[in-house]
Design a protein around this motif. Sequence first.
Motif, PDB file in Angstrom:
ATOM      1  N   ASP A  44       0.485  -1.155  -0.557  1.00 14.20           N
ATOM      2  CA  ASP A  44      -0.209   0.486   0.095  1.00 14.20           C
ATOM      3  C   ASP A  44       0.675   1.231  -0.003  1.00 14.20           C
ATOM      4  O   ASP A  44       0.803   2.470  -1.126  1.00 14.20           O
ATOM      5  CB  ASP A  44      -0.768   0.244   1.177  1.00 14.20           C
ATOM      6  CG  ASP A  44      -1.428  -0.790   0.855  1.00 14.20           C
ATOM      7  OD1 ASP A  44      -1.840  -2.301  -0.132  1.00 14.20           O
ATOM      8  OD2 ASP A  44      -2.651  -1.035   1.814  1.00 14.20           O
ATOM      9  N   VAL A  45       2.181   1.058   0.754  1.00 14.03           N
ATOM     10  CA  VAL A  45       2.868   2.846   1.052  1.00 14.03           C
ATOM     11  C   VAL A  45       3.406   2.891  -0.442  1.00 14.03           C
ATOM     12  O   VAL A  45       3.764   3.686  -1.074  1.00 14.03           O
ATOM     13  CB  VAL A  45       4.033   2.435   1.735  1.00 14.03           C
ATOM     14  CG1 VAL A  45       5.194   3.214   1.289  1.00 14.03           C
ATOM     15  CG2 VAL A  45       2.876   2.157   3.626  1.00 14.03           C
ATOM     16  N   GLN A  46       3.855   1.481  -1.178  1.00 13.06           N
ATOM     17  CA  GLN A  46       4.204   1.986  -2.781  1.00 13.06           C
ATOM     18  C   GLN A  46       3.720   2.228  -3.409  1.00 13.06           C
ATOM     19  O   GLN A  46       3.835   2.545  -4.559  1.00 13.06           O
ATOM     20  CB  GLN A  46       5.632   0.731  -2.634  1.00 13.06           C
ATOM     21  CG  GLN A  46       6.318  -0.323  -1.829  1.00 13.06           C
ATOM     22  CD  GLN A  46       7.286  -1.210  -1.945  1.00 13.06           C
ATOM     23  OE1 GLN A  46       7.792  -1.052  -2.689  1.00 13.06           O
ATOM     24  NE2 GLN A  46       7.625  -1.863  -1.278  1.00 13.06           N
ATOM     25  N   VAL A 102       8.842   2.229   6.181  1.00 10.15           N
ATOM     26  CA  VAL A 102       9.276   1.735   4.562  1.00 10.15           C
ATOM     27  C   VAL A 102      10.840   2.653   3.996  1.00 10.15           C
ATOM     28  O   VAL A 102      10.216   4.299   4.277  1.00 10.15           O
ATOM     29  CB  VAL A 102       7.891   2.372   4.090  1.00 10.15           C
ATOM     30  CG1 VAL A 102       8.290   1.672   2.511  1.00 10.15           C
ATOM     31  CG2 VAL A 102       6.789   1.016   4.721  1.00 10.15           C
ATOM     32  N   ASP A 103      11.363   2.273   3.377  1.00 16.48           N
ATOM     33  CA  ASP A 103      12.796   2.665   3.181  1.00 16.48           C
ATOM     34  C   ASP A 103      12.840   4.730   3.568  1.00 16.48           C
ATOM     35  O   ASP A 103      13.283   5.490   3.968  1.00 16.48           O
ATOM     36  CB  ASP A 103      12.503   3.650   1.670  1.00 16.48           C
ATOM     37  CG  ASP A 103      13.071   3.444   0.527  1.00 16.48           C
ATOM     38  OD1 ASP A 103      14.395   4.049   1.148  1.00 16.48           O
ATOM     39  OD2 ASP A 103      12.858   4.640  -0.202  1.00 16.48           O
ATOM     40  N   GLY A 104      12.690   4.371   5.161  1.00 11.81           N
ATOM     41  CA  GLY A 104      13.530   5.188   5.950  1.00 11.81           C
ATOM     42  C   GLY A 104      12.245   5.828   6.482  1.00 11.81           C
ATOM     43  O   GLY A 104      12.546   7.019   7.441  1.00 11.81           O
ATOM     44  N   MET A 158       9.181 -10.861   5.292  1.00 13.48           N
ATOM     45  CA  MET A 158       9.516  -9.442   5.465  1.00 13.48           C
ATOM     46  C   MET A 158       8.399  -8.793   4.851  1.00 13.48           C
ATOM     47  O   MET A 158       8.831  -8.039   3.806  1.00 13.48           O
ATOM     48  CB  MET A 158      10.864  -9.327   4.190  1.00 13.48           C
ATOM     49  CG  MET A 158      12.081 -10.288   5.014  1.00 13.48           C
ATOM     50  SD  MET A 158      13.487 -10.814   3.218  1.00 13.48           S
ATOM     51  CE  MET A 158      12.220 -12.178   2.380  1.00 13.48           C
ATOM     52  N   SER A 159       7.149  -8.066   5.372  1.00 19.05           N
ATOM     53  CA  SER A 159       5.497  -8.349   4.690  1.00 19.05           C
ATOM     54  C   SER A 159       6.000  -8.020   3.234  1.00 19.05           C
ATOM     55  O   SER A 159       5.742  -7.482   2.438  1.00 19.05           O
ATOM     56  CB  SER A 159       6.383  -6.352   5.400  1.00 19.05           C
ATOM     57  OG  SER A 159       6.343  -6.560   6.949  1.00 19.05           O
ATOM     58  N   THR A 160       5.809  -9.223   3.102  1.00 16.46           N
ATOM     59  CA  THR A 160       5.724  -9.502   1.050  1.00 16.46           C
ATOM     60  C   THR A 160       4.380  -9.419   1.183  1.00 16.46           C
ATOM     61  O   THR A 160       3.659  -9.432   0.144  1.00 16.46           O
ATOM     62  CB  THR A 160       6.485 -10.341   1.001  1.00 16.46           C
ATOM     63  OG1 THR A 160       6.828 -11.625   1.670  1.00 16.46           O
ATOM     64  CG2 THR A 160       8.057  -9.972   1.172  1.00 16.46           C
ATOM     65  N   GLY A 161       3.539 -10.353   2.364  1.00 11.42           N
ATOM     66  CA  GLY A 161       2.466 -10.644   2.175  1.00 11.42           C
ATOM     67  C   GLY A 161       2.312 -12.279   1.482  1.00 11.42           C
ATOM     68  O   GLY A 161       1.516 -12.516   1.101  1.00 11.42           O
ATOM     69  N   PHE A 198      12.061  -4.423   3.496  1.00 12.14           N
ATOM     70  CA  PHE A 198      12.552  -5.242   1.545  1.00 12.14           C
ATOM     71  C   PHE A 198      11.213  -4.131   0.797  1.00 12.14           C
ATOM     72  O   PHE A 198      10.259  -3.959   0.885  1.00 12.14           O
ATOM     73  CB  PHE A 198      11.950  -6.486   2.040  1.00 12.14           C
ATOM     74  CG  PHE A 198      11.657  -6.842   0.611  1.00 12.14           C
ATOM     75  CD1 PHE A 198      13.310  -7.034  -0.580  1.00 12.14           C
ATOM     76  CD2 PHE A 198      11.156  -8.137   0.299  1.00 12.14           C
ATOM     77  CE1 PHE A 198      12.674  -7.245  -1.480  1.00 12.14           C
ATOM     78  CE2 PHE A 198      11.022  -9.076  -0.796  1.00 12.14           C
ATOM     79  CZ  PHE A 198      12.240  -8.422  -2.055  1.00 12.14           C
ATOM     80  N   ASP A 199      12.360  -3.445  -0.008  1.00 12.26           N
ATOM     81  CA  ASP A 199      11.664  -2.680  -1.632  1.00 12.26           C
ATOM     82  C   ASP A 199      11.418  -4.053  -2.368  1.00 12.26           C
ATOM     83  O   ASP A 199      12.065  -4.101  -3.212  1.00 12.26           O
ATOM     84  CB  ASP A 199      12.861  -1.696  -1.927  1.00 12.26           C
ATOM     85  CG  ASP A 199      11.666  -0.882  -3.276  1.00 12.26           C
ATOM     86  OD1 ASP A 199      10.794  -1.200  -2.883  1.00 12.26           O
ATOM     87  OD2 ASP A 199      13.668   0.136  -3.475  1.00 12.26           O
TER      88      ASP A 199
END
Length: 471
Positions: free
Chosen positions: A99-101, A134-136, A209-212, A407-408
């Motif tokens: 969702d963030v991405q 997320v990414d800091g 890693m919160s990948t779902g 994890f991006d």
Amino acid sequence: MKKLLAMLLALTMLLGMTGTFASAEEVVTLKWVTVGSGMPTNYDAWLAQINPYLAEKIGVNVDVEVIGWGDWDNRRNMIISTNEPYDIIFGNSGTYNNDVQMGAYYEITEEMLAEYAPGLMELIPSAYWDACRVDGLIYAVPTYKDSSMTNYFVWDKELLDANGLDASEGHTLEAIEPILYELKDKTSNTVYPLNSNGATYLLSVYDQMSTGLPAIGVRIDDTEYKVVATLEQEDIMTSLSLLHKWYNDGIINADAATHAESNKYNVCSVAQGWPSAAITTWGPNMGVEAVAYQFGQTIASNETVQGSLNSISINCPYPEKALQLLDIINTDTYVRDLFYYGVEGENWEYTEDGRVHKINAEWTMAGYTQATFFNVSLTDDMDFNQWDEVRELNDNATASVLLGFFFDTTPIQDQLASCIEIFNRYKGEVLTGTTDPAVSVPQMMEEMRAAGFDDIVAEAQAQVDAFVAAK
């Protein structure tokens, strides 16, 4: 002079009215979307209690949409994907990063927290904020509760006692097997029922890693930080094989793969929580006396912290007010009690010593989705503080080796989406024991690898290696 006095009086009245209008305009309504057992039947009565209080304190009214458990995933995904209006929405590790991405959420800056939510900053440990970066950057307020994860076998104590059985030493699937079979023989009932989500708790020893995607992860204590296909690991395959045996022997319900909802009553089930939840929650919800014994170790990871999150919509016109609302529910006990217990006078009431007496258990909002447990008033039927157990579990949890790792997934977004779809298609059968894992797991993994599973592993490993090198 009379004309002057009249003009001054009129001006005074006008200024008074203007002040009234200004005060009214300062009260904004925020829509909060969350999950539970559907909308409360006395929702309007609840609004009549909570909104005047919130309006006075922070200039906010709430409009809460409580979506039923069975509809939650589809409805929530629709809200996010179609940009449907809302101000705050509940989420967890399965949805947060994606969702963030997608750009769904408003960034909660350190400055915003300091100005509009100082109580939150003081309450929530810094490591928990880091677990939500997320990414800091921070895009959610974590719910400070049982933010570590401990699973328990929850038993119907009355049934155990009636059959002379003691489950206190049963801390593994193998250990509880003889008890399950004896209860099955004596009652002819399904004694370990599962729904279509299956035994996902088996995979909790791997940081996903919160990948779902529970099919990928790093074992929480793996100091070599190796990203693996979780379902192919020996420990998981052993457990899945045991579930398949139980399924064939009628220990697990025949419709487990398609059974959408959890049963209200279970002879034995697995739940996440703390020991006395058997007394305060699990037993009362089943309508029996229950006991609980720990299954596995207590774990703290990004995913456990992200087990309950509340994010502000990128389109929220009042993000500061939304943050103030999240602050007050975490710091004001009266607000917290109203969200947690329902309508004062209908669902609960305060006792003379400041405890809560529950009139009924008909409130349908889910307490764990809302705010911290540590400012909820204790009920009058308990002679101990169950939240002390929660704090102790949090303080003594085993931290995942990837705590704080982000994890991006942008480089492998398409592959990840395809693999999640494949996993969700198989999980009902694989994680309930319905199919033989020796057959179904290779089938699922073959499909996922054709969809780019190994690309996900390679990208995750590269980012994990960079995370370790930067420590």
